[in-house]
Design an enzyme around this catalytic site. Sequence first.
Site, mmCIF file in Angstrom:
data_model
loop_
_atom_site.group_PDB
_atom_site.id
_atom_site.type_symbol
_atom_site.label_atom_id
_atom_site.label_comp_id
_atom_site.label_asym_id
_atom_site.label_seq_id
_atom_site.Cartn_x
_atom_site.Cartn_y
_atom_site.Cartn_z
ATOM 1 N N LYS A 96 0.810 -1.224 0.000
ATOM 2 C CA LYS A 96 0.000 0.000 0.000
ATOM 3 C C LYS A 96 0.841 1.271 0.000
ATOM 4 O O LYS A 96 0.367 2.337 -0.389
ATOM 5 C CB LYS A 96 -0.949 0.008 1.198
ATOM 6 C CG LYS A 96 -2.049 -1.035 1.144
ATOM 7 C CD LYS A 96 -3.275 -0.465 0.508
ATOM 8 C CE LYS A 96 -4.533 -1.303 0.576
ATOM 9 N NZ LYS A 96 -4.507 -2.657 1.044
ATOM 10 N N SER A 118 1.232 -9.817 -0.452
ATOM 11 C CA SER A 118 0.892 -8.392 -0.427
ATOM 12 C C SER A 118 1.232 -7.689 0.879
ATOM 13 O O SER A 118 1.381 -6.465 0.883
ATOM 14 C CB SER A 118 -0.599 -8.229 -0.741
ATOM 15 O OG SER A 118 -1.365 -9.100 0.065
#
Length: 318
Positions: free
Chosen positions: A47, A296
């Site tokens: 992110k 991720s």
Amino acid sequence: MPVTLADIRAASARIAPHVARTPLVADPRLPQVWLKCEHRQRTGAFKLRGATNAVLTLPRRARAVVTASTGNHGRALAHAAQAAGIPATVCLSHLVPDNKVRAIRAMGAEVRVTGASQDEAMAEVARAVAHEGMTRIDPFDDPAVVAGQGTIGLELAEDRPDLHSVLVPLSGGGLAAGIAVAVKALIPTARVIGVSMENGAAMAASLAAGHPVEVIETASLADSLGGGIGADNRVTFPLCRALLDRVILVSEAEIAAALRHLAAAGHVVEGAAAVGHAAILSGRFRPEGPTVTILSGGNIDPGLHARIVAGANSVEAA
Ligand SMILES: *Cc1c(COP(=O)(O)O)cnc(C)c1O
């Protein structure tokens, strides 16, 4: 297309001084499978790429930023805003784990814990924009955020020009859309597959319905994949609809098994990061050529991770 390869290349140059170019490593026990190590990214998740690109492209008049986040975007935005010298406010629901709340506070952001769902946290964001003059940076439905996440796709195409398939954790779709734009432009034969948990997969349900739909949010090992895609989704729904070859759903027990497989290879990741492996290990996806899973993020509560490694197969059992 709301995001192009040129946007992603520009984002890559812009964010390079601030984010890590993460390694792509082979899975020691699965032939043809490689892992993109975004759990080794600064702030522990990909992110940071999108949040940094969004902060660095803010209009000059923006003086404070606000967001709602399942955790990792909030942490990334706090980090990116602090680096740019801009105050950040992060609105979270009560579902977000404590370790993530602490990490965001530690980065100097104001944290507002409000409501039982991501949607209620979003209402607090709207109030801050309307009454406090803040600029919102959403976790996924923002072209600058999608372009930032897409820089992963550039790196994949560079590291594996023979890429056959990439399995991408799928929630709001910023990660999958960004990767798909880059990968499909650079390797047109490559397949991009979104993977979500069985319960509360908002993008999967929306793609099936042909328009954004709401789903019931429940506790999942993949807590970072929770939340809706927004009824007024403008960016990620059209991109995912146009570019994803397939969406696969995995169960909690399959995510737990994938977490154990990855831990045995030395990768401590959160549940959301293990869904690609869950798809492969469960036989729902069979690699037919060089296949990448996106690890991720690594922001899992250490106690929860230990209980999963010891054999627990769900959040409730852990
Ligand atoms: C946000 C997040 C995702 C999903 O990304 P979207 O852009 O919302 O689809 C996957 N894994 C982790 C660890 C995340 O933080």
